[in-house]
Design a protein around this motif. Sequence first.
Motif, PDB file in Angstrom:
ATOM      1  N   ALA A 113       0.830  -1.205   0.000  1.00  0.00           N
ATOM      2  CA  ALA A 113       0.000   0.000   0.000  1.00  0.00           C
ATOM      3  C   ALA A 113       0.862   1.253   0.000  1.00  0.00           C
ATOM      4  O   ALA A 113       0.586   2.219  -0.726  1.00  0.00           O
ATOM      5  N   ALA A 114       1.919   1.255   0.807  1.00  0.00           N
ATOM      6  CA  ALA A 114       2.812   2.408   0.832  1.00  0.00           C
ATOM      7  C   ALA A 114       3.551   2.559  -0.495  1.00  0.00           C
ATOM      8  O   ALA A 114       3.700   3.672  -1.021  1.00  0.00           O
ATOM      9  N   ALA A 115       4.004   1.451  -1.058  1.00  0.00           N
ATOM     10  CA  ALA A 115       4.706   1.496  -2.339  1.00  0.00           C
ATOM     11  C   ALA A 115       3.800   1.966  -3.464  1.00  0.00           C
ATOM     12  O   ALA A 115       4.242   2.667  -4.383  1.00  0.00           O
ATOM     13  N   GLU A 152      -1.060 -11.101  -6.192  1.00  0.00           N
ATOM     14  CA  GLU A 152      -1.971 -10.251  -6.960  1.00  0.00           C
ATOM     15  C   GLU A 152      -2.755  -9.284  -6.062  1.00  0.00           C
ATOM     16  O   GLU A 152      -2.818  -8.079  -6.338  1.00  0.00           O
ATOM     17  N   GLN A 153      -3.363  -9.794  -5.021  1.00  0.00           N
ATOM     18  CA  GLN A 153      -4.196  -8.936  -4.175  1.00  0.00           C
ATOM     19  C   GLN A 153      -3.388  -7.871  -3.435  1.00  0.00           C
ATOM     20  O   GLN A 153      -3.771  -6.698  -3.446  1.00  0.00           O
ATOM     21  N   PRO A 154      -2.252  -8.217  -2.808  1.00  0.00           N
ATOM     22  CA  PRO A 154      -1.490  -7.147  -2.162  1.00  0.00           C
ATOM     23  C   PRO A 154      -1.029  -6.063  -3.135  1.00  0.00           C
ATOM     24  O   PRO A 154      -0.978  -4.887  -2.768  1.00  0.00           O
ATOM     25  N   ASN A 155      -0.714  -6.455  -4.370  1.00  0.00           N
ATOM     26  CA  ASN A 155      -0.120  -5.514  -5.315  1.00  0.00           C
ATOM     27  C   ASN A 155      -1.129  -4.885  -6.268  1.00  0.00           C
ATOM     28  O   ASN A 155      -0.745  -4.259  -7.260  1.00  0.00           O
ATOM     29  N   THR A 156      -2.409  -5.039  -5.956  1.00  0.00           N
ATOM     30  CA  THR A 156      -3.437  -4.377  -6.763  1.00  0.00           C
ATOM     31  C   THR A 156      -3.141  -2.880  -6.830  1.00  0.00           C
ATOM     32  O   THR A 156      -2.866  -2.235  -5.819  1.00  0.00           O
ATOM     33  N   ASP A 386       5.941   2.224   7.918  1.00  0.00           N
ATOM     34  CA  ASP A 386       5.251   2.016   9.181  1.00  0.00           C
ATOM     35  C   ASP A 386       4.044   1.119   8.910  1.00  0.00           C
ATOM     36  O   ASP A 386       3.087   1.528   8.233  1.00  0.00           O
ATOM     37  N   VAL A 387       4.095  -0.114   9.398  1.00  0.00           N
ATOM     38  CA  VAL A 387       3.060  -1.093   9.084  1.00  0.00           C
ATOM     39  C   VAL A 387       1.704  -0.673   9.644  1.00  0.00           C
ATOM     40  O   VAL A 387       0.663  -0.892   9.017  1.00  0.00           O
ATOM     41  N   ALA A 388       1.690  -0.051  10.812  1.00  0.00           N
ATOM     42  CA  ALA A 388       0.417   0.312  11.442  1.00  0.00           C
ATOM     43  C   ALA A 388      -0.367   1.302  10.599  1.00  0.00           C
ATOM     44  O   ALA A 388      -1.607   1.269  10.580  1.00  0.00           O
ATOM     45  N   THR A 389       0.325   2.187   9.888  1.00  0.00           N
ATOM     46  CA  THR A 389      -0.355   3.220   9.095  1.00  0.00           C
ATOM     47  C   THR A 389      -0.191   3.031   7.593  1.00  0.00           C
ATOM     48  O   THR A 389      -0.748   3.803   6.813  1.00  0.00           O
ATOM     49  N   SER A 390       0.573   2.015   7.183  1.00  0.00           N
ATOM     50  CA  SER A 390       0.833   1.754   5.751  1.00  0.00           C
ATOM     51  C   SER A 390       1.413   2.974   5.049  1.00  0.00           C
ATOM     52  O   SER A 390       1.079   3.268   3.903  1.00  0.00           O
ATOM     53  N   THR A 391       2.293   3.681   5.726  1.00  0.00           N
ATOM     54  CA  THR A 391       2.904   4.873   5.140  1.00  0.00           C
ATOM     55  C   THR A 391       4.407   4.679   5.003  1.00  0.00           C
ATOM     56  O   THR A 391       5.056   4.011   5.824  1.00  0.00           O
TER      57      THR A 391
END
Length: 407
Positions: A113-115, A152-156, A386-391
């Motif tokens: 998500a961050a990427a 696939e799902q994580p990298n949507t 930061d995994v908690a915020t996906s940033t």
Amino acid sequence: MCDDEYMPPRADLTEPQWLDLDAGVPTTGRTSPAPGTPTRRTVLGGALAGAAALTVGPQLTAGRAAAATAGAPAATPVVPFPLPDRPGPGGEYAVLVTGDAGTGEAGQYAVAAAAREVCRAEGVGLAVGLGDNIYENGPESAHDDEFATKFEQPNTGIDVPWLMVLGNHDCSGLIPGSGGDPSRGDREVAYATTSRRWYMPARYYSVALPASPGSAAPLVEFFALDTNPVASTVAQLDPYFSWNGPYMREQRRWLDAALTASRATWKIVLGHHPYLNNGKHGNAGSFDGFVIGDYTSGVHLKELYEEVVCGRADLILSGHDHTMQILEPTARSRGTRQIVCGAAGKTGDGKAHGSTPARWQDFSHHGFMVLKAGADRLTVDAWTVDVATSTARPAHRFSTAPAAGRR
């Protein structure tokens, strides 16, 4: 092994016997391979359409290629995301670099998500997956549902081709992460024919991106390796995949010829196992503290890097260690720089275990990198997540000019 994921070993069985034995065990939705699934000696190829130049290793006959996916659900042919055919507006190719991602857990989803946001901002047109794509044992078939849940799902939304390489967990034998059954990697090659993102036309291959549309000389060329037969934690039982067997001899010949023929401004080698590494697995030749034998220590991988790659490529990009490191070239590497980027799904233990000079390194955080290749400069941006915020947070930037006199 990549970390501390162990299962009790059993007496050695052939893969069909192993799968038959496990047929009654719940597998969280995985589909067992159908008859005709690739054997240890299968080396799968087949080129995918794309705008860049491509060379691959050994190919399958049409009959064997069909057998590799026998029993798979009928699927509508997919149109792969195209390889970029020109640099971006700034005259650079922007490439996302990840490694050791395929857990299907919160860390992987947060990094992706961050990427995704960084890729949009940076105009990323290509991505790299440095192995351990499907934890813990690799896929059970070319249509295993873990391709969906762990890739696939994580990298949507990161809708670009992903240059994928095989890691030790993708080629597990009886022990997860051993790298003891390289033939299992054929399933990941076969999966590439059904995915828009997953790009793996063979077990090893190269992709060259042009300096401009129609130009003869590439701006950057990637050389994707299969390092498992020379870095497994157990001896290879199939002579074909032994450290000095036909498969590795052919891969070495291919790599030597491909690097010699390349006229790219930037030459970048992709291999799951690193040459130099300050993380807990250590350097090739002494992986995990082992310094004897043809396996485990990675001594023959060290030879491959030093005899074929060092002094000829600009970068070696690797995962395996769940850390991020931008290391300095050594006298032995002859100007070739090692970068470790294996923190997309798991993290390290927070401390350095080696003393190779480093420009920057992080042993604690999830993260990824973005590589930018232009005519006169190559830049690598490291991002922690930061995994908690996906940033994502920018952690380090490194730039270099093309090396003079590279052979």
